[in-house]
Design a protein around this motif. Structure first.
Motif, PDB file in Angstrom:
ATOM      1  N   VAL A  39       0.853  -1.191   0.000  1.00 50.16           N
ATOM      2  CA  VAL A  39       0.000   0.000   0.000  1.00 50.16           C
ATOM      3  C   VAL A  39       0.887   1.238   0.000  1.00 50.16           C
ATOM      4  O   VAL A  39       1.687   1.447   0.918  1.00 50.16           O
ATOM      5  N   ASN A  40       0.738   2.069  -1.037  1.00 50.41           N
ATOM      6  CA  ASN A  40       1.536   3.296  -1.168  1.00 50.41           C
ATOM      7  C   ASN A  40       0.796   4.536  -0.684  1.00 50.41           C
ATOM      8  O   ASN A  40       1.424   5.553  -0.400  1.00 50.41           O
ATOM      9  N   SER A  41      -0.533   4.459  -0.636  1.00 49.73           N
ATOM     10  CA  SER A  41      -1.331   5.605  -0.222  1.00 49.73           C
ATOM     11  C   SER A  41      -2.409   5.135   0.744  1.00 49.73           C
ATOM     12  O   SER A  41      -2.977   4.043   0.580  1.00 49.73           O
ATOM     13  N   VAL A  42      -2.691   5.952   1.742  1.00 46.73           N
ATOM     14  CA  VAL A  42      -3.794   5.689   2.657  1.00 46.73           C
ATOM     15  C   VAL A  42      -4.707   6.908   2.657  1.00 46.73           C
ATOM     16  O   VAL A  42      -4.320   7.997   2.204  1.00 46.73           O
ATOM     17  N   TYR A  43      -5.909   6.726   3.161  1.00 48.09           N
ATOM     18  CA  TYR A  43      -6.914   7.786   3.121  1.00 48.09           C
ATOM     19  C   TYR A  43      -7.393   8.086   4.535  1.00 48.09           C
ATOM     20  O   TYR A  43      -7.602   7.175   5.346  1.00 48.09           O
ATOM     21  N   LEU A  44      -7.591   9.369   4.793  1.00 53.95           N
ATOM     22  CA  LEU A  44      -8.104   9.802   6.085  1.00 53.95           C
ATOM     23  C   LEU A  44      -9.425  10.541   5.905  1.00 53.95           C
ATOM     24  O   LEU A  44      -9.606  11.286   4.930  1.00 53.95           O
ATOM     25  N   HIS A  45     -10.313  10.331   6.859  1.00 59.41           N
ATOM     26  CA  HIS A  45     -11.500  11.175   6.979  1.00 59.41           C
ATOM     27  C   HIS A  45     -11.138  12.411   7.794  1.00 59.41           C
ATOM     28  O   HIS A  45     -10.547  12.304   8.877  1.00 59.41           O
ATOM     29  N   LEU A  46     -11.487  13.563   7.287  1.00 62.11           N
ATOM     30  CA  LEU A  46     -11.409  14.817   8.046  1.00 62.11           C
ATOM     31  C   LEU A  46     -12.836  15.343   8.175  1.00 62.11           C
ATOM     32  O   LEU A  46     -13.232  16.334   7.564  1.00 62.11           O
ATOM     33  N   TYR A  47     -13.620  14.603   8.974  1.00 59.72           N
ATOM     34  CA  TYR A  47     -15.061  14.849   9.035  1.00 59.72           C
ATOM     35  C   TYR A  47     -15.404  16.287   9.414  1.00 59.72           C
ATOM     36  O   TYR A  47     -16.393  16.845   8.941  1.00 59.72           O
ATOM     37  N   MET A  48     -14.612  16.917  10.289  1.00 60.00           N
ATOM     38  CA  MET A  48     -14.961  18.252  10.758  1.00 60.00           C
ATOM     39  C   MET A  48     -14.994  19.269   9.626  1.00 60.00           C
ATOM     40  O   MET A  48     -15.648  20.310   9.734  1.00 60.00           O
ATOM     41  N   ASN A  49     -14.325  18.979   8.515  1.00 65.62           N
ATOM     42  CA  ASN A  49     -14.363  19.906   7.388  1.00 65.62           C
ATOM     43  C   ASN A  49     -15.725  19.933   6.692  1.00 65.62           C
ATOM     44  O   ASN A  49     -15.946  20.770   5.804  1.00 65.62           O
TER      45      ASN A  49
END
Length: 784
Positions: A161-171
């Motif tokens: 895995v070269n990329s991971v994803y994050l939730h930035l819910y507050m945005n």
């Protein structure tokens, strides 16, 4: 989350109660008039395949050089684009994202999905994928949280895995250009209680992201084709790939600005509900899990009606707040808070959960604390945090929580954690009420809680509902983005089941009307049926949370009604046994709708019934509308005309036939002086015609006759109408479809019954009742 708010506008609590009472009076008069008129009138005879990333904008930390191909992220104040943003470059490893229109899964997961069923012999309750070590400080004046997060994630897949994803819910709350506010405008700006953010925006900023000391660049992406000004999902392109089975650690510094309490999170005055407040990694699903055929990231934007989905893990969180603030949070406190420099640091740890939320306020009263024990569970500490103005809500919330622990543990499976924290929001922060997080939820807030009132019912039901999420959202951990039916829908069903089994009714009116002697209550499944779109359902319960014509409400009401009807057909004990198996098999594993269907089919032994219900009412939304079209019951008397008597043709004239009939009747009556009307010397031919205007369901037809006998038959054929015929020595009195009320999804239960003679009793009774109540309430309006 509970979608219906009971709050009303007004400057004071007393005014709110008066407004609510007036609204109740008006609603009663309108509903009563409509009901009476109606009764009088009736008295007369998806796809889950992965897709490339839809769009992106890039941002890099200040410490990292900006790649030449990236562009700055849009300002929080910039307008939303008129068209969808252009496609972005896929991640370097080629792992795609879940489809923007992903919904209920049709193919069951593989037996070893998510590591296979948890047996209880493993070292941890869940197969932990992620660890969050967070230190955060609240500034209550600025309503900000400054955080430092160490996120350790394990790659469960067989590919690097070269990329991971994050939730930035507050945005979701940073500007009117977010997906959340874009969808909110499309529904006239309303959501839950319709609270206006009043330009007190919220956001989350990443100031540093590093992997092993190396800066990590990030790019905002839009997996669901949302506006370019939505910043709720970010892709991190890692300096070092994560090998199959290996783990990586990310160090993240962030600043979260809380919004005015608006939807599941925020502040009002000194009260802070801090939820969806930290960078949170998405879920990498593997082949055989929830319909995936290749590794894919499941990481949707924050939609108006969607909630959450995350991996299980361990949370170790330290929260620093001013010393006079009371904190409640997910998990177990690690001793007393540590005080230093006028601040206190509270330390909470909880394993085998997939989220962490907390509250802080310097106005909370002394917490109300209780304990609960049950078979298979540890001793559970139940804490209720409440403001002084809503002290009346604390004890009922504690009682409802403990009762829920008992019911859910007995009917699904043991509660595995050691804490439950209930937060009752203060005045003006009601929008924070009715929301769930692991071992932590918010309830309703009332200054008075009297028996047999809407306040008492709403507080009890919402408490049960939010606790119940701890099972369907928490322990079973379904994907609330794509399959809200598995949390909101199933939880709503089990909540009403608890209300029914514990004898609790739904009360619609406030304390004033109760004091005046008017406190009608109804079974809660009946109330749920009334809120369910039945005549023209548009959205399958299995649709996702954001692509809906009739909004999110039917996920709750129609799912609960479908499951209630399925239980009525299969039996209460059978249904409960099947749901216990669903919990046993899928706790800590993220089941899909197809996994629920397969479990119910196997555990009940009624695969054909379960498959049919799911095909028609879960993956689709099919109208059910059966009715009695006509009932006749005709005495078979001799008829005039020519007939043969021996070798002679005889003509029976009308007058002769009438005399012979009357003589036979008189003789029969003399021999049977106690016989009821509708019986006699001649048989009756009864015909009952039934019509079907929707999907076929298994129906029972019961016909009652004047001599007290009945005929019961089944109508199970897939046909638009049928005529049933009996010849019996008595006249029919009535015909009724679905006498056991198995089918709450049926459009109307009033047309399930017909009588041979006009019977105005029901309409007269309702008309008199409504008229009496209306007259009584009209006399009170001037004083409210």
């Amino acid at each position: 989350m509970h979608p219906r708010s009971t709050s009303s506008p007004g400057h004071t609590r007393a005014r709110r109660i008066r407004l609510r009472t007036r609204a109740a009076v008006a609603a009663l008069l309108v509903a009563g008039t409509a009901l009476a008129a109606g009764l009088l009138a009736r008295a007369a005879p998806s796809s889950t395949s992965p897709v490339p990333i839809a769009s992106a904008s890039a941002r890099t930390p200040a410490s990292a050089p900006a790649p030449a191909s990236t562009t700055p992220a849009p300002s929080a104040l910039s307008p939303a684009p008129a068209t969808a943003p252009s496609a972005a470059t896929p991640s370097r490893d080629g792992i795609a994202l879940a489809a923007p229109d992903a919904a209920a899964v049709h193919v069951p997961s593989s037996p070893d999905a998510w590591g296979g069923p948890r047996t209880g012999t493993e070292p941890t309750l869940s197969d932990r994928v992620v660890t969050y070590d967070i230190a955060a400080t609240l500034d209550p004046a600025r309503h900000t949280v400054t955080g430092r997060e160490r996120l350790t994630w394990r790659n469960r897949s067989a590919v690097a895995v070269n990329s991971v994803y994050l939730h930035l819910y507050m945005n979701a709350f940073e500007s009117a250009g977010s997906t959340y506010f874009t969808e909110r405008r499309a529904r006239d700006g309303t959501f839950r209680a319709g609270t206006d953010i009043k330009e007190a925006w919220g956001h989350i900023d990443l100031s540093r992201v590093a992997q092993g000391g190396a800066a990590v660049p990030w790019t905002f992406v839009h997996p669901d084709n949302g506006p370019a000004t939505d910043h709720t999902v970010v892709r991190l392109d890692l300096p070092r790939a994560v090998a199959p089975g290996a783990s990586t650690t990310l160090d993240i510094d962030f600043l979260t600005q809380l919004p005015r309490v608006v939807a599941r999170t925020g502040y009002w005055g000194s009260f802070h509900l801090v939820a969806q407040w930290f960078p949170k990694i998405g879920v990498l699903e593997l082949p055989g899990e929830r319909g995936a055929t290749a590794p894919r990231w499941n990481v949707h934007e924050f939609h108006l009606n969607s909630e959450f989905y995350a991996d299980f893990g361990l949370y170790d969180v330290k929260l620093t707040v001013p010393r006079d603030y009371t904190v409640g949070a997910t998990g177990e406190p690690q001793g007393a808070p540590v005080e230093q420099g006028g601040m206190r640091t509270w330390h909470f740890v909880q394993g085998d959960v997939h989220d962490f939320a907390w509250s802080a306020d310097n106005r909370m009263a002394k917490p109300l604390v209780g304990t609960w024990t049950g078979p298979g569970s540890p001793s559970v500490t139940v804490t209720v945090l409440y403001p002084p103005e809503f002290a009346a809500s604390a004890a009922p919330a504690l009682a409802a929580t403990k009762a829920s622990l008992t019911y859910f543990s007995n009917t699904l499976g043991p509660y595995p954690y050691r804490t439950v924290t209930v937060v009752i929001p203060p005045y003006n922060a009601e929008e924070a009420g009715g929301m769930e997080y692991p071992t932590f939820f918010t309830a309703e807030a009332y200054a008075t809680v009297e028996p047999q009132t809407s306040n008492q019912y709403a507080l009890a039901f919402v408490t049960i509902h939010e606790f119940g999420h701890g099972y369907f959202y928490g322990l079973l951990a379904s994907n609330e983005f794509e399959e809200p039916i598995l949390d909101e829908g199933l939880n709503e069903y089990w909540d009403h089941r608890m209300m029914r089994d514990t004898g609790q009714l739904a009360y619609e009116f406030g304390p004033l009307l109760r004091r005046l002697g008017f406190a009608p209550g109804s079974p809660t499944f009946d109330a749920e049926r009334g809120a369910t779109p039945r005549a023209d359902p548009a959205d399958p319960p299995g649709a996702n949370a954001w692509h809906r014509l009739q909004d999110i409400g039917p996920v709750y009401t129609r799912t609960a009604t479908v499951m209630r009807d399925l239980e009525a057909r299969l039996g209460k004990a059978t249904m409960e046994r099947a749901f216990k198996e669903y919990y046993r098999r899928w706790k800590f594993r993220h089941p899909s709708t197809a996994d629920l269907r397969a479990t119910l089919a196997e555990a009940t032994g009624q695969r054909a019934v379960v498959d049919d219900v799911f095909a028609r009412q879960i993956y689709a939304a099919t109208r059910i509308d059966d009715r009695i079209a006509d009932v006749t019951s005709t005495e078979q008397v001799p008829l005039p005309g020519a007939r043969t008597a021996g070798a002679t043709r005889v003509v029976d004239r009308d007058t002769d036939v009438d005399k012979r009939i009357e003589a036979a009747r008189a003789q029969w009556k003399k021999a049977h002086p106690q016989a009821p009307d509708g019986t006699g010397p001649y048989p009756y031919r009864t015909e009952v015609t039934v019509r079907r205007y929707g999907a076929p369901v298994a129906q029972t037809l019961v016909v009652k006759f004047a001599d007290g006998s009945t005929e019961t038959t089944q109508w199970n054929a897939d046909e638009r109408w049928h005529r049933f015929v009996w010849t019996k020595p008595a006249r029919a009195v009535s015909a009724e479809l679905d006498p056991q009320r198995l089918h709450y999804l049926d459009v109307s239960k009033l047309d399930d019954t017909r009588t041979l003679d006009a019977n105005p009793a029901a309409s007269s009774r309702w008309s008199l009742d409504v008229a009496a109540v209306a007259g009584y309430l009209f006399s009170l309006i001037a004083t409210l």
